[in-house]
Design a protein around this motif. Structure first.
Motif, PDB file in Angstrom:
ATOM      1  N   ALA A 151      27.681  26.041  63.738  1.00  0.00           N
ATOM      2  CA  ALA A 151      28.782  25.228  64.244  1.00  0.00           C
ATOM      3  C   ALA A 151      30.055  25.430  63.432  1.00  0.00           C
ATOM      4  O   ALA A 151      31.163  25.439  63.978  1.00  0.00           O
ATOM      5  N   PRO A 207      16.013  25.050  60.692  1.00  0.00           N
ATOM      6  CA  PRO A 207      16.720  24.880  61.973  1.00  0.00           C
ATOM      7  C   PRO A 207      17.999  24.061  61.845  1.00  0.00           C
ATOM      8  O   PRO A 207      19.022  24.380  62.468  1.00  0.00           O
ATOM      9  N   ALA A 208      17.967  22.997  61.032  1.00  0.00           N
ATOM     10  CA  ALA A 208      19.161  22.170  60.859  1.00  0.00           C
ATOM     11  C   ALA A 208      20.268  22.951  60.158  1.00  0.00           C
ATOM     12  O   ALA A 208      21.453  22.825  60.507  1.00  0.00           O
ATOM     13  N   ALA A 255      30.157  18.570  61.862  1.00  0.00           N
ATOM     14  CA  ALA A 255      28.771  19.027  61.886  1.00  0.00           C
ATOM     15  C   ALA A 255      27.878  18.260  60.915  1.00  0.00           C
ATOM     16  O   ALA A 255      26.690  18.591  60.780  1.00  0.00           O
ATOM     17  N   ARG A 295      20.696  26.241  60.205  1.00  0.00           N
ATOM     18  CA  ARG A 295      21.236  27.213  61.158  1.00  0.00           C
ATOM     19  C   ARG A 295      22.221  26.537  62.106  1.00  0.00           C
ATOM     20  O   ARG A 295      23.286  27.092  62.413  1.00  0.00           O
ATOM     21  N   ALA A 296      21.872  25.343  62.566  1.00  0.00           N
ATOM     22  CA  ALA A 296      22.755  24.624  63.480  1.00  0.00           C
ATOM     23  C   ALA A 296      24.085  24.293  62.799  1.00  0.00           C
ATOM     24  O   ALA A 296      25.161  24.448  63.402  1.00  0.00           O
TER      25      ALA A 296
END
Length: 253
Positions: free
Chosen positions: A159, A151-152, A92, A154-155
């Motif tokens: 993952a 947002p990054a 990730a 959270r991603a």
């Protein structure tokens, strides 16, 4: 006393520990502040000790391992397979700083950075299952991250740990994360003057008294105590500059 003596579900912030520039002084400060007792020094584990609340494990403390490391609290996430979780961290875009390392029979630890440079730990339980007491004075009650790119982040954490997100209205993008519908912690943007990265919030019986005790011992207040819908909350730093927060929980019922 809310207690637990079995491993926490994967993805749960299950343990916090403190890297101390002056372990003896830090034990005195936090012991007085939260009513902690301490396990005996453990030379075989670098002098690492556990803080006890009513005989139950509440947190850890040890000397800093790097000469340039600042004193700080670290949040550890439970995992049933530290090696597999480290693989997902790398996939990730994160970095594994300390590869999975057995800590005697107690468990396996690892330290990592997310792609934005925020540090966190992993704990694969053995005989040490993590926090045995939570949600009462002197025990962790919440863990959250303040990040530059929400947002990054959270991603990434989605993952790695399979988190789902529930954004809270009117809180600037702040969201709680969960794996089974039960909020485990939070993540949101960095506020003005606030520290970045993962932070630990401890439950206290009185936020105002705790803030006063921190100041009297040489610490500082970075966010004065204020009432929120979750309880009375404040952010402070200890005498060595490490940040943490305290939450006075509302009465039950």
């Amino acid at each position: 006393m809310p207690t637990r003596n079995t491993p926490w579900p994967d993805g749960t912030p299950c343990w916090v520990d403190y890297g101390a520039a002056d372990p003896a002084a830090a034990k005195e400060f936090y012991g007085r502040l939260f009513g902690w007792d301490w396990t005996a020094d453990s030379p075989e584990y670098g002098g690492y000790v556990n803080a006890l609340k009513g005989g139950a494990q509440a947190a850890g403390l040890g000397p800093l391992t790097g000469p340039d490391d600042p004193p700080a609290w670290t949040t550890y996430f439970a995992t049933g397979d530290a090696a597999a979780t480290c693989d997902r961290i790398r996939e990730a875009g994160g970095t594994v700083v300390v590869e999975p390392m057995a800590v005697g029979p107690m468990g396996t630890m690892a330290i990592a950075l997310d792609p934005q440079g925020n540090g966190f730990g992993l704990w694969q339980a053995g005989t040490h299952t993590g926090a045995e007491v939570v949600n009462e004075h002197g025990a962790q009650v919440w863990n959250e991250a303040a990040v530059d790119d929400v947002p990054a982040a959270r991603a990434f954490y989605g993952a790695v740990f399979g988190f789902s997100w529930d954004e809270i209205p009117d809180m600037g993008g702040y969201a709680t994360f969960s794996t089974d519908g039960r909020p485990l912690g939070g993540l949101g943007p960095v506020g003005p003057g606030a520290p970045k990265g993962w932070s630990t919030c401890f439950a206290v019986t009185s936020a105002d008294d705790t803030v006063a005790a921190v100041e009297a011992a040489g610490g500082k207040v970075t966010h004065p105590a204020e009432d929120t819908e979750f309880g009375r909350f404040a952010v402070v730093t200890d005498p060595w500059g490490a940040s943490f927060s305290v939450m006075q929980l509302p009465p039950e019922g």
